[in-house]
Design an enzyme around this catalytic site. Structure first.
Site, short mmCIF file in Angstrom:
data_model
loop_
_atom_site.label_atom_id
_atom_site.label_comp_id
_atom_site.label_asym_id
_atom_site.label_seq_id
_atom_site.Cartn_x
_atom_site.Cartn_y
_atom_site.Cartn_z
N ARG A 119 0.37 -1.36 -0.12
CA ARG A 119 -0.16 0.25 0.11
C ARG A 119 0.94 1.06 -0.02
O ARG A 119 1.78 1.06 0.99
CB ARG A 119 -0.71 -0.30 0.80
CG ARG A 119 -1.84 0.89 1.19
CD ARG A 119 -2.17 1.19 2.41
NE ARG A 119 -3.47 -0.34 2.90
CZ ARG A 119 -2.96 -0.83 3.96
NH1 ARG A 119 -2.89 -0.20 5.22
NH2 ARG A 119 -4.71 -2.12 3.80
N ARG B 21 -0.88 6.47 9.36
CA ARG B 21 -0.80 5.77 8.01
C ARG B 21 -1.30 6.91 7.14
O ARG B 21 -1.04 8.14 7.06
CB ARG B 21 -2.03 4.84 8.35
CG ARG B 21 -1.60 3.67 8.95
CD ARG B 21 -2.52 2.38 8.97
NE ARG B 21 -2.49 1.05 9.91
CZ ARG B 21 -2.51 -0.15 9.41
NH1 ARG B 21 -3.58 -0.57 8.68
NH2 ARG B 21 -2.43 -1.07 10.52
N LYS C 215 -4.96 6.82 12.23
CA LYS C 215 -5.34 6.72 11.01
C LYS C 215 -5.96 8.36 10.83
O LYS C 215 -6.66 8.83 12.29
CB LYS C 215 -6.54 6.24 10.40
CG LYS C 215 -6.06 4.56 10.03
CD LYS C 215 -8.13 3.86 9.80
CE LYS C 215 -7.29 2.78 9.40
NZ LYS C 215 -8.23 1.62 9.20
N CYS D 7 -14.54 -4.29 0.30
CA CYS D 7 -13.09 -4.05 0.88
C CYS D 7 -12.70 -6.24 -0.39
O CYS D 7 -13.84 -6.22 -0.72
CB CYS D 7 -13.33 -4.51 2.54
SG CYS D 7 -13.84 -6.53 2.70
N CYS E 256 -7.25 -11.83 1.12
CA CYS E 256 -6.97 -11.57 2.80
C CYS E 256 -7.30 -12.30 3.20
O CYS E 256 -7.71 -12.80 3.09
CB CYS E 256 -8.29 -10.16 2.62
SG CYS E 256 -8.39 -9.73 4.79
N CYS F 94 -14.84 -9.45 6.90
CA CYS F 94 -14.88 -9.30 8.31
C CYS F 94 -14.59 -8.34 8.60
O CYS F 94 -15.02 -6.97 8.56
CB CYS F 94 -12.99 -9.64 8.45
SG CYS F 94 -11.95 -8.74 9.01
N CYS G 295 -12.07 -2.65 7.12
CA CYS G 295 -11.68 -1.65 6.05
C CYS G 295 -12.66 -0.85 5.00
O CYS G 295 -11.55 -0.14 4.20
CB CYS G 295 -11.00 -2.39 5.11
SG CYS G 295 -9.10 -3.50 6.45
#
Length: 572
Positions: A85, A155, A218, A436, A442, A481, A485
C-alpha cells in the site's frame, strides 16, 4: 519528555504486554532481520517477527486462498506474496507516476491490477519475494514510498479531493502532506533495507516512541460539506474551517474507528468526538500531541482495545483533551459551525472555480484491470499518456482526472468511454456501494466482499425497481470481516462477513456518515437477508417522509434503535 511507553494508570501494572510490544522493542527500530529473510530462498514468505515488521514498511504477506487447498494437497507451502500500500497523502498522483505503477502492475504482479483503496491510495497485489526490492526502488524513482502505511503508526493521511474549490483544496492538501511528514517514523530502516541506503544508527523516535503506537492510527483532513473521507472512521480528523474561501483553521475530531471483533462486546465501532477549533499555526503541534497522548495512554496489553477510541472511553474525552492541551501548550477554542451533507463522489465532469475541468471516473471496488469489453487499465494508461494535470484517488475508490483544460475534455472523455471508464447505464445504487478486497487475498476474510458486490448490487437494484423507486439509492457496503476496511459500520446497510456466504446485517447509518448502524440480522445468508430487505425497502418506498434516506427511516420507524453512544448502545 520521555518518548518511551508509560503504562497507563487504568491498567494492571503487572499485566503482560501484547507480544507486538516485544516485537517492536526487539526490532532495532523496525529493521528486524528482514534483509536476511529476503535472501532466504527456501520460502516465499517472511518468517518469525518479520511477518509483522514488513507492515511498518507498507506491506502485508498474503497468499491466494483459492489455490491454497490444492497446494496443500501437493505438499507445497501457500503461494506467499505481498500486498503493498503506497503512501500518497491526499491521494494525488502525477501521470508520470501513474504510468510507472501501471507498468509494474502489468509486468511484475500476479494479478496484474492496480487497486484504489478506501485509504485514498493504490495497492499492488501479488508481488513475489524476488520482486519486492525492485518494487520499492521503482516507486522511489518516481517519488513514491510505502513508509508507515500499515503497522502501529500514523498511516496514509486522507484529504477531501474537492476539485471545484481548487484554492481551498490546495491549502487543505498541503496540510495533509505536512501532517503525514511530521508524523512519519524517523528510523531509516525503510531506506536501508529497500533502497540500499547507508546504514545509520537510530537512537530515538521523537514522536512515535521507541515502541511506536499501541495500534494503527488514521488521520484525515476534510473540507465540509463533503465527508467522503468518513471522518468518524478515523482516530484524528482536521475539519477545515474557511472564511471567505481561505482556510483559517480546523475543528479537531478524535477517537473514531470502525473495527470490532465478532462476539466481543468490549469492542465496537465509534464516532469521533469534537475537541474544538485550532488556528492553522497549531495544526502540527496538536497532531503531534494527540498522537503522543495515545502513544502513552493507549492499551498495550489487549490489542483489541488499543485504538484511540478505547483510550477516550477509558479516560474520558475531557481528560484526554486536557492532556493534549497541556502537552501542546495550546487551548482548543469553541468549535466553529460546519455541516456534512454528503460523502459520495460526483461522477462525471465538474468545472472548478479556476476554469479547469475534472472528470471523476467510477471504478467499481477500485479494481483497475483490463476486463473483457472493459479495458479499464489500458484506458487509464492512455489518459495518463496525454493528461496535463494530475490524478486524484478518492476515499470511495474512484479516480479523478483533475485539471483538464477545455481543449482536452473531448479526447479524454472519448478515451474513457471507449475503455469502459464511463458507463451511462450505472445506477446511483452502484455508485454508492463499496466493498473491501476480502477473498481470495486477504487472510482475515470470512466471507466474500469485492467479488460478491456486483451480484448484490444487481439484486438490490431489482428490489428498488420492484418497489418503483429505481432511481433511489442506499449507501451499502460489504466487508469480509469486522476489521473496518470497507467502512461498512458507517453505511445505511452494512454487510459484515461472518462465514462463507453468511453476514451480519447492520441498519441505520445515514447519508452524511455521522451515525453508526446497529445489528439487524446475525449470521444469515441471502435466503434470509434479501427477503428482509425486500420488505424493508418496500416499506421505505411507501412510508418515508419527503427526502428521508433509508437509514433515517430505519431509525424513525424503530426498525433498529439509534446508536448514540457506542460503548453503551451498540451491543444493547
Amino acid at each position: 519528555m520521555s518518548t518511551d511507553y508509560k503504562p497507563n494508570s487504568k491498567l494492571d501494572p503487572n499485566a503482560k504486554f501484547a507480544d507486538n510490544e516485544r516485537l517492536k522493542t526487539q526490532s532495532n527500530f523496525l529493521r528486524g532481520t528482514i534483509e536476511a529473510d529476503l535472501k532466504d530462498q527456501l520460502t516465499g514468505g517472511f518468517t518469525a517477527d518479520n511477518f509483522q515488521l514488513i507492515r511498518f514498511h507498507g506491506m502485508y504477506q498474503q497468499d491466494d486462498r483459492d489455490i491454497r487447498p490444492e497446494r496443500t494437497k501437493q505438499k507445497l507451502e501457500p503461494m506467499h506474496n505481498v500486498m503493498l500500500r503506497a503512501r500518497m497523502p491526499g491521494g494525488i498522483i502525477t501521470p508520470k507516476q501513474w504510468l510507472a505503477i501501471d507498468e509494474f502492475a502489468g509486468d511484475k504482479t500476479i494479478y496484474g491490477s492496480i487497486r484504489l483503496t478506501t485509504r485514498q491510495t493504490f495497492q499492488f497485489h501479488g508481488v513475489l519475494k524476488p520482486g519486492i526490492k525492485e518494487m520499492h526502488q521503482m516507486l522511489n524513482s518516481v517519488g513514491i514510498d510505502s513508509i508507515a502505511t500499515a503497522g502501529d503508526v500514523n498511516r496514509n493521511v486522507l484529504c477531501t479531493t474537492n476539485p471545484v474549490e481548487s484554492e481551498l483544496h490546495q491549502e487543505a492538501y498541503e496540510w495533509a502532506a505536512k501532517i503525514s511528514e511530521h508524523l512519519l517514523p524517523h528510523t531509516k530502516a525503510y531506506a536501508e533495507i529497500w533502497l540500499n541506503g547507508e546504514k545509520t544508527e537510530t537512537t530515538e523516535e521523537p514522536i512515535l516512541g521507541s515502541t511506536y503506537l499501541p495500534r494503527k492510527f488514521k488521520t484525515t483532513v476534510t473540507i465540509p460539506p463533503n465527508n467522503e473521507v468518513d471522518v468518524h472512521a478515523n482516530d484524528l480528523n482536521f475539519v477545515a474551517i474557511a472564511d471567505n474561501g481561505k482556510l483559517v483553521g480546523f475543528n479537531v475530531l478524535v477517537g473514531g474507528g470502525l473495527a470490532m471483533t465478532h462476539g466481543d462486546v468490549n469492542t465496537y465501532p465509534r464516532k469521533a468526538d469534537d475537541l474544538g477549533f485550532i488556528p492553522l499555526e497549531h495544526t502540527l503541534k496538536i497532531a503531534e500531541h494527540v498522537v503522543s497522548v495515545q502513544r502513552d495512554w493507549g492499551n498495550r496489553v489487549n490489542r483489541k482495545n488499543a485504538k484511540t477510541k478505547y483510550t477516550l472511553d477509558t479516560f474520558g474525552t475531557d481528560t484526554f483533551k486536557a492532556e493534549v492541551e497541556n502537552r501542546a501548550g495550546v487551548k482548543f477554542e469553541e468549535s466553529r459551525p460546519y455541516e456534512f451533507t454528503h460523502r459520495g463522489d460526483r461522477i462525471g465532469w465538474v468545472e472548478g472555480i479556476d476554469g479547469k475541468h475534472h472528470l471523476t471516473l467510477f471504478i467499481q471496488s477500485g479494481r483497475i484491470l483490463d476486463y473483457p469489453g472493459q479495458p479499464l487499465k489500458t484506458g487509464c494508461r492512455k489518459i495518463a499518456e496525454i493528461h496535463q494535470g494530475d490524478f486524484r484517488m478518492t476515499a470511495n475508490q474512484n479516480l479523478i482526472v483533475a485539471g483538464v483544460p477545455a481543449d482536452q475534455k473531448d479526447i479524454i472523455e472519448k478515451i474513457a468511454r471507449e475503455h469502459g471508464l464511463i458507463d451511462d447505464s450505472h445506477s446511483e445504487q452502484r455508485f454508492n456501494s463499496m466493498a473491501c478486497v476480502a477473498l481470495p487475498t486477504c487472510p482475515l476474510a470470512m466471507a466474500e466482499a469485492e467479488r460478491y458486490l456486483p451480484e448484490l448490487i444487481e439484486k438490490t437494484e431489482a428490489i428498488l425497481a420492484k418497489h418503483e423507486i429505481p432511481n433511489d439509492d442506499i449507501i451499502m457496503r460489504v466487508v469480509g470481516c469486522p476489521n473496518g476496511c470497507g467502512r461498512a459500520m458507517l453505511a445505511e446497510i452494512g454487510f459484515v462477513g461472518k462465514g462463507p456466504g453468511k453476514y451480519n446485517v447492520y441498519l441505520g447509518g445515514n447519508r452524511e456518515g455521522t451515525r453508526v448502524p446497529k445489528l439487524y440480522l446475525e449470521n444469515v445468508g441471502e435466503d434470509v437477508y434479501l427477503p428482509a430487505l425486500d420488505e424493508l425497502i418496500g416499506q421505505w418506498a411507501k412510508e418515508r417522509n419527503e427526502g428521508e434516506c433509508f437509514g433515517d427511516f430505519a431509525i424513525r420507524k424503530e426498525i433498529v434503535a439509534e446508536v448514540k453512544v457506542s460503548k453503551t448502545d451498540f451491543h444493547a
